[in-house]
Design a protein around this motif. Sequence first.
Motif, PDB file in Angstrom:
ATOM      1  N   ILE A  65       0.843  -1.203   0.000  1.00 26.51           N
ATOM      2  CA  ILE A  65       0.000   0.000   0.000  1.00 26.51           C
ATOM      3  C   ILE A  65       0.877   1.252   0.000  1.00 26.51           C
ATOM      4  N   GLY A  66       1.915   1.240   0.845  1.00 26.15           N
ATOM      5  CA  GLY A  66       2.827   2.375   0.874  1.00 26.15           C
ATOM      6  C   GLY A  66       3.550   2.578  -0.442  1.00 26.15           C
ATOM      7  N   GLU A  67       3.939   1.488  -1.089  1.00 25.02           N
ATOM      8  CA  GLU A  67       4.648   1.604  -2.368  1.00 25.02           C
ATOM      9  C   GLU A  67       3.720   2.091  -3.478  1.00 25.02           C
ATOM     10  N   LEU A  68       2.457   1.691  -3.428  1.00 25.85           N
ATOM     11  CA  LEU A  68       1.513   2.157  -4.440  1.00 25.85           C
ATOM     12  C   LEU A  68       1.198   3.633  -4.283  1.00 25.85           C
ATOM     13  N   GLN A  69       1.261   4.126  -3.036  1.00 22.44           N
ATOM     14  CA  GLN A  69       1.043   5.552  -2.804  1.00 22.44           C
ATOM     15  C   GLN A  69       2.198   6.385  -3.346  1.00 22.44           C
ATOM     16  N   HIS A  70       3.390   5.815  -3.302  1.00 24.59           N
ATOM     17  CA  HIS A  70       4.570   6.520  -3.817  1.00 24.59           C
ATOM     18  C   HIS A  70       5.411   5.513  -4.595  1.00 24.59           C
ATOM     19  N   PRO A  71       5.023   5.202  -5.838  1.00 24.71           N
ATOM     20  CA  PRO A  71       5.648   4.121  -6.606  1.00 24.71           C
ATOM     21  C   PRO A  71       7.011   4.477  -7.183  1.00 24.71           C
TER      22      PRO A  71
END
Length: 259
Positions: free
Chosen positions: A199-205
């Motif tokens: 989720i964190g990576e998708l917010q800041h990919p």
Amino acid sequence: MTDSSRPPQRWTNIGLPTLGTVLIIGLWWGITRILGVEPFYLPAPPDVVDAFSRQPTYLFEQAGITFLETTIGFGIATVGAILLAVLLAASRTVERMTFPAIAGINAVPKVALAPLLMVWVGLNPQAKVLMAIMLCFFPILVATMTGLSSTPADLGEMARSLSASWWQTFIRVRLPWALPQIFIGLKVATSLSIIGAIIGELQHPELGLGSVISSSGLSADTPMAFAALTLLAVMGAALFYSMVALERVLVPWARAISS
């Protein structure tokens, strides 16, 4: 004397999971071929293997980043949740005062907090680790508190009759009895820690398998996205079974008393 009707242990531990995985992959492949599904919508296993062979080093590097974020978040959440559960379990009054608040905080959708974490912490790996901590902290906390509060009354009375102190009773009676329940929380939290990191990576990919999935979606490279998802599945299975193995080492008697 062994029971000849029972299957060999190696077949039970290795053969059956392998057979199940092969059947799932075969079913997946069969659906794509029989229905003629385009790789854009659902790639077949060979398409995923081909996508993986295009950039194996890149995928492994991103998987390593996600794995590091996941394990750090899982480790911090495990230590913090168990320590907090022990503190709360030390006083029934404190537990009753705080548990409604804990249940309420746990009900807050963690996905909704992802944008706020980016504001509070910034666009860095710490935000992704924090998201992993948030998702797996409460299952471990609740499982540990449940285990610590489920000690049979006769065991507590026996400890008191032997003049055991609170600490001795906790170490020798309550904690061992709670371990099976604690490991339930840990096994549930393994997958949640991965979800939190993603989720964190998708917010800041920028980095991690979440960024691979995001960029693959934008470029319509569905097989590459499935290659990243496959690595996530392998990662989740590895973390889960590492907890299973640790449980068998630390709590060998739990299987003997269960059906």
